[in-house]
Scaffold this active site. Structure first.
Site, PDB file in Angstrom:
ATOM      1  N   TYR A 476       0.795  -1.248   0.000  1.00  0.00           N
ATOM      2  CA  TYR A 476       0.000   0.000   0.000  1.00  0.00           C
ATOM      3  C   TYR A 476       0.816   1.281   0.000  1.00  0.00           C
ATOM      4  O   TYR A 476       0.360   2.277   0.563  1.00  0.00           O
ATOM      5  CB  TYR A 476      -0.960   0.022   1.207  1.00  0.00           C
ATOM      6  CG  TYR A 476      -1.584  -1.303   1.532  1.00  0.00           C
ATOM      7  CD1 TYR A 476      -2.411  -1.937   0.615  1.00  0.00           C
ATOM      8  CD2 TYR A 476      -1.351  -1.944   2.750  1.00  0.00           C
ATOM      9  CE1 TYR A 476      -2.989  -3.161   0.899  1.00  0.00           C
ATOM     10  CE2 TYR A 476      -1.922  -3.172   3.052  1.00  0.00           C
ATOM     11  CZ  TYR A 476      -2.732  -3.782   2.117  1.00  0.00           C
ATOM     12  OH  TYR A 476      -3.301  -4.989   2.408  1.00  0.00           O
ATOM     13  N   HIS A 477       1.970   1.296  -0.656  1.00  0.00           N
ATOM     14  CA  HIS A 477       2.787   2.504  -0.619  1.00  0.00           C
ATOM     15  C   HIS A 477       3.082   3.072  -2.009  1.00  0.00           C
ATOM     16  O   HIS A 477       4.232   3.435  -2.292  1.00  0.00           O
ATOM     17  CB  HIS A 477       4.115   2.221   0.116  1.00  0.00           C
ATOM     18  CG  HIS A 477       3.934   1.820   1.548  1.00  0.00           C
ATOM     19  ND1 HIS A 477       4.872   1.078   2.243  1.00  0.00           N
ATOM     20  CD2 HIS A 477       2.930   2.059   2.416  1.00  0.00           C
ATOM     21  CE1 HIS A 477       4.443   0.890   3.483  1.00  0.00           C
ATOM     22  NE2 HIS A 477       3.264   1.464   3.608  1.00  0.00           N
ATOM     23  N   PRO A 478       2.099   3.190  -2.895  1.00  0.00           N
ATOM     24  CA  PRO A 478       2.409   3.780  -4.201  1.00  0.00           C
ATOM     25  C   PRO A 478       2.773   5.256  -4.060  1.00  0.00           C
ATOM     26  O   PRO A 478       2.120   5.992  -3.319  1.00  0.00           O
ATOM     27  CB  PRO A 478       1.095   3.619  -4.988  1.00  0.00           C
ATOM     28  CG  PRO A 478       0.030   3.528  -3.956  1.00  0.00           C
ATOM     29  CD  PRO A 478       0.670   2.848  -2.773  1.00  0.00           C
TER      30      PRO A 478
END
Ligand SMILES: Cc1cc2nc3c(=O)[nH]c(=O)nc-3n(C[C@H](O)[C@H](O)[C@H](O)COP(=O)(O)OP(=O)(O)OC[C@H]3O[C@@H](n4cnc5c(N)ncnc54)[C@H](O)[C@@H]3O)c2cc1C
Length: 541
Positions: A476-478
């Site tokens: 979840y770290h774009p």
């Protein structure tokens, strides 16, 4: 074109997106009572109680309303899978749906940003903003601030398995680390979390709620921005869709996009700002050629090792936990303690997969429960077990966000391009082997059941690589899709102003030129804290 607007639809600043960054800006900019601020958020207000209960993250993953529920395109190196990308869609944005782990990354990450030609973004430059944001419950120090809106706390009721995980990590040679945001981010220890009194501290709670009554701040929820309005080369307002009606707000000073790493570049492209040829092909009239918009996408890919637990101490769904649940709910509601305060990822390790790595290249998240498919597989949550996430902190693969169509309500195309750089899978392979060593440590002897996933039959390096391609998911770290810099693919300058236009900034996780070696909520908040100073300093009278 900006339609003739009533004075009540004109503001000094219009912020698009009330997420981690947007709520910070709404607070800091409206602190000056001489300016007017409008915050547009596509999602509803953050009223649902499960947003605020930390364990409610399980439900946030499944929500059809509070989650954008994006999917990537078919990922060629990941077995052709379309991969789930949740993002928060309510006030607080992804800080209302994330796992609350508080980690800033490595100081060298920010020094690299500065070295790439972004003056003012070295670690020494940004540390004051991390501190200004924070209320560290342990007290102030050289690395931590107190009195800020973002409450940072120790977990109030961590699982006993988390202590076992930390012991196991130390046993295999990782240094014990009690503060990943102190002098060194390396080692193994419990996460600190963005919680207050056992409740989630999103930016909506920490920054926005205390200032909602300011007369100069207007917050409009369920307002889906559809494009930035341009007059020549200047942003003058925003068009948005609310309850089926297209409306506009005007910005006397600036429009600020804080719609996140997927939606900020999407909105720029919908507004005609991006690669002119691609915009034209998608049916959007190009207004400003900026080929880097949507490029440089980076994300942390994560693979999970799952072990059965022989003792009834995990957070798996069992008869015992269901019976205990009632009592724990009372504890949660009355005292903000107990199982419902878990963030799901209680233990952390940051490590180097080989001594030759210049910086730590691996992060582990320990969960005292069995996890698969972003915890959406409820059957898999049944029974006692524990999981260790492994991610490669500095991937070299690069993806992109593209327009799928000119319809602003259609999701953009997401091509993460995971593992397209050959080195990336090797970090994960080494990390996975280290995860197995941690679970094999003596500390786990009293708890260790069989390895559930992938299972002991997955032995050789080739087996493990295959498992990674079949099972790894986003953690979840774009970031990086409106990157800061001055090269041909840069979208914003070091003051976060969109190159070649005036009155328009991007302030969110999309501006990171390089993904940090840690979680991305605290950095997104820091970015907005710093941006608020730059915006106020540039105010035109
Ligand atoms: C499931 C999950 C778990 C995570 N866990 C952690 C963690 O434990 N620790 C950590 O540090 N980080 C974590 N992260 C990452 C972190 O939360 C994000 O990096 C951070 O919140 C990004 O902040 P942002 O301001 O860039 O975007 P966001 O917080 O996503 O905000 C964007 C906002 O813009 C709104 N918006 C988008 N498009 C429009 C539009 N067209 N019009 C109006 N509004 C719009 C969105 O609804 C949203 O509210 C997690 C993320 C997720 C999704």
């Amino acid at each position: 074109m900006l339609l003739a607007l009533d004075v009540e639809n004109m503001f000094d600043y219009v912020i698009v997106g009330g997420g981690s960054a947007g709520c910070v800006l709404a607070n800091r900019l409206s602190a000056d009572s001489r300016v007017t601020v409008c915050l547009l958020e596509a999602g509803p207000p953050d009223r649902h109680p499960l947003i605020h209960m930390p364990m409610g993250i399980l439900w946030m993953m499944r929500s059809k309303v509070l989650n954008w529920n994006f999917y990537t395109e078919d990922e060629a190196e990941m077995g052709g899978r379309r991969m789930f990308w949740p993002r928060g869609r309510t006030l607080g944005g992804s800080s209302s749906s994330n796992a609350m782990c508080y980690l800033r990354g490595h100081p060298a990450d920010y020094d690299q940003w500065a070295a790439l030609g972004n003056p003012g973004w070295s670690f020494a430059d940004v540390l004051p903003y991390f501190k200004r944001a924070q209320h560290q419950e342990r007290g102030a120090s050289a690395y931590h601030g107190t009195g800020g809106p973002l409450n940072v706390a120790d977990l109030r009721s961590p699982s006993s398995l988390t202590r076992v995980f930390v012991e196991a990590g130390v046993e295999v040679g990782l240094p014990h680390n009690d503060d990943f945001n102190g002098a060194s981010p390396e080692g193994v220890g419990p996460f600190q979390v963005t919680q207050k009194n056992g409740r989630r501290c999103s930016t909506a709670r920490g920054y926005l709620a205390p200032v909602r009554s300011r007369a100069n701040l207007t917050v409009i929820t369920q307002a889906h921005a559809t494009r930035v309005l341009l007059e020549q080369q200047r942003a003058v307002g925003v068009e948005f869709l609310r309850r089926g009606r297209l409306q506009q707000v005007g910005a006397r000073q600036e429009v600020i996009l804080s719609a996140g790493a997927i939606n900020s570049p999407h909105l720029l492209m919908l507004s005609g700002i991006g690669d002119a040829r691609k915009l034209h092909d998608a049916g959007v009239v190009p207004r400003h050629h900026l080929p880097g918009v949507g490029q440089n996408l980076q994300d942390h890919l994560d693979v999970i090792l799952v072990q059965a637990c022989t003792q009834p101490v995990s957070y798996g769904i069992t008869w015992r936990s269901v019976l205990r649940g009632g009592l724990d709910l009372v504890r949660y509601l009355a005292a903000g303690r107990g199982m419902f305060t878990t963030n799901g990822a209680e233990g952390c390790a940051v490590a180097r997969s080989t001594p030759e790595e210049e910086l730590p290249d691996l992060q582990f998240h320990f969960s005292p429960g069995k996890l698969r498919d972003h915890a959406r597989d409820l059957l898999f949550l049944c029974g006692d077990g524990y999981s260790l996430h492994v991610c490669n902190l500095r991937p070299k693969s690069r993806g992109e966000i593209c327009l799928a169509s000119a319809d602003p309500q259609a999701a953009p195309l997401i091509r993460a391009n995971y593992l397209t750089h050959p080195e990336d899978i090797e970090h994960l392979l080494r990390g996975f082997k280290l995860a197995r060593r941690i679970f094999a440590a003596r500390a786990f002897d009293a708890y260790r059941g069989r390895e559930i996933s992938p299972g002991r039959e997955v032995k050789s390096d080739e087996d493990i690589r295959r498992f990674i391609r079949q099972q790894a998911e986003t953690i979840y770290h774009p970031v990086g899709t409106c990157k800061m810099g001055s090269d041909a693919l840069a979208v914003v300058d070091a003051s976060l102003r969109v190159h070649g236009l005036s009155g328009l900034r991007v302030v969110d996780a999309s501006i990171m030129p390089l993904l940090v070696g840690g979680n991305t909520n605290a950095p997104a908040i820091m970015i907005a804290e710093k941006a608020s100073d730059m915006i106020m300093a540039a105010r035109r009278d």
